[in-house]
Scaffold this active site. Structure first.
Site, mmCIF file in Angstrom:
data_model
loop_
_atom_site.group_PDB
_atom_site.id
_atom_site.type_symbol
_atom_site.label_atom_id
_atom_site.label_comp_id
_atom_site.label_asym_id
_atom_site.label_seq_id
_atom_site.Cartn_x
_atom_site.Cartn_y
_atom_site.Cartn_z
ATOM 1 N N ASP A 8 43.000 3.981 5.069
ATOM 2 C CA ASP A 8 43.556 4.716 3.933
ATOM 3 C C ASP A 8 43.112 6.166 3.986
ATOM 4 O O ASP A 8 42.074 6.495 4.556
ATOM 5 C CB ASP A 8 43.130 4.085 2.602
ATOM 6 C CG ASP A 8 44.097 4.424 1.464
ATOM 7 O OD1 ASP A 8 45.187 4.973 1.740
ATOM 8 O OD2 ASP A 8 43.769 4.151 0.300
ATOM 9 N N GLY A 9 43.930 7.014 3.399
ATOM 10 C CA GLY A 9 43.617 8.430 3.279
ATOM 11 C C GLY A 9 43.762 8.842 1.829
ATOM 12 O O GLY A 9 44.483 8.207 1.064
ATOM 13 N N GLU A 47 45.800 9.961 6.137
ATOM 14 C CA GLU A 47 46.289 8.623 6.492
ATOM 15 C C GLU A 47 46.323 8.462 8.012
ATOM 16 O O GLU A 47 45.886 7.440 8.550
ATOM 17 C CB GLU A 47 47.691 8.383 5.914
ATOM 18 C CG GLU A 47 47.768 8.332 4.399
ATOM 19 C CD GLU A 47 47.340 7.004 3.791
ATOM 20 O OE1 GLU A 47 46.958 6.072 4.525
ATOM 21 O OE2 GLU A 47 47.378 6.900 2.549
ATOM 22 N N ASP A 69 48.653 1.347 3.791
ATOM 23 C CA ASP A 69 49.534 1.425 2.618
ATOM 24 C C ASP A 69 50.449 2.646 2.733
ATOM 25 O O ASP A 69 51.157 2.995 1.802
ATOM 26 C CB ASP A 69 48.735 1.434 1.311
ATOM 27 C CG ASP A 69 47.796 2.610 1.171
ATOM 28 O OD1 ASP A 69 47.877 3.557 1.982
ATOM 29 O OD2 ASP A 69 46.967 2.594 0.245
ATOM 30 N N HIS A 123 46.460 0.184 -3.784
ATOM 31 C CA HIS A 123 45.875 0.024 -5.125
ATOM 32 C C HIS A 123 46.318 -1.293 -5.763
ATOM 33 O O HIS A 123 46.702 -1.348 -6.921
ATOM 34 C CB HIS A 123 46.247 1.208 -6.024
ATOM 35 C CG HIS A 123 45.988 2.518 -5.364
ATOM 36 N ND1 HIS A 123 44.732 3.082 -5.279
ATOM 37 C CD2 HIS A 123 46.818 3.376 -4.720
ATOM 38 C CE1 HIS A 123 44.816 4.227 -4.623
ATOM 39 N NE2 HIS A 123 46.065 4.423 -4.269
ATOM 40 N N ASP A 133 40.339 2.625 0.614
ATOM 41 C CA ASP A 133 40.656 3.667 -0.369
ATOM 42 C C ASP A 133 39.373 4.224 -0.993
ATOM 43 O O ASP A 133 39.215 5.434 -1.147
ATOM 44 C CB ASP A 133 41.582 3.099 -1.452
ATOM 45 C CG ASP A 133 41.861 4.117 -2.549
ATOM 46 O OD1 ASP A 133 42.436 5.176 -2.237
ATOM 47 O OD2 ASP A 133 41.492 3.855 -3.704
#
Length: 141
Positions: A8-9, A47, A69, A123, A133
């Site tokens: 995740d970014g 990301e 994501d 999320h 995240d």
């Protein structure tokens, strides 16, 4: 070797300070968390960097499943890149592909492994995407 990687970014402002995070599981289910940050960047760059830095941490010639994501990353690497390369790194609007430097790095790392990509809802209820995240968000600070 076989790996499962969750990436995740995150960015505080876009552009702005950004962070990336990844959770890497090897075939023995050993977990390694990695993260990093940049002062002035974008969410998409973070990301991409999460995936790049993860692939740099594993042995080459591995079987890898990356959970992201980011539809931008997943579709970029699995669908759009073939045409970008064919069209001299221009997108469908004939404009230069954004983040080409990172796409090239990611492509090279993918060629050194057998990588499959899975999209996960961000999320949400995926424990390890949420952890990635959290790592990315903490890295900004």
């Amino acid at each position: 070797m076989k790996y499962k990687i969750y990436t995740d970014g995150a960015c505080s402002g876009n552009p702005g300070p950004g962070g990336w995070g990844a959770v890497i599981f090897d075939q023995d289910n050993k977990q390694k968390n990695i993260s990093g940050s940049e002062k002035n960047t974008t969410n998409n760059r973070m990301e991409l960097l999460a995936a790049i830095m993860s692939l740099k941490k594993i042995k080459t010639n591995s079987e890898v499943v990356i959970f992201t994501d980011s539809i931008y990353v997943k579709n970029g690497i699995t669908e759009w890149m073939k045409n970008w390369k064919k069209n001299g790194w221009k997108n469908s609007s004939k404009k230069p592909v954004k983040n080409k430097d990172l796409w090239v790095k990611l492509d090279k790392l993918c060629e050194a492994n057998s990588v499959s990509w899975k999209w996960v809802k961000g999320h949400s209820s995926n424990e390890f995407n949420n952890l990635a995240d959290e790592l990315a968000t903490k890295a900004i600070k």
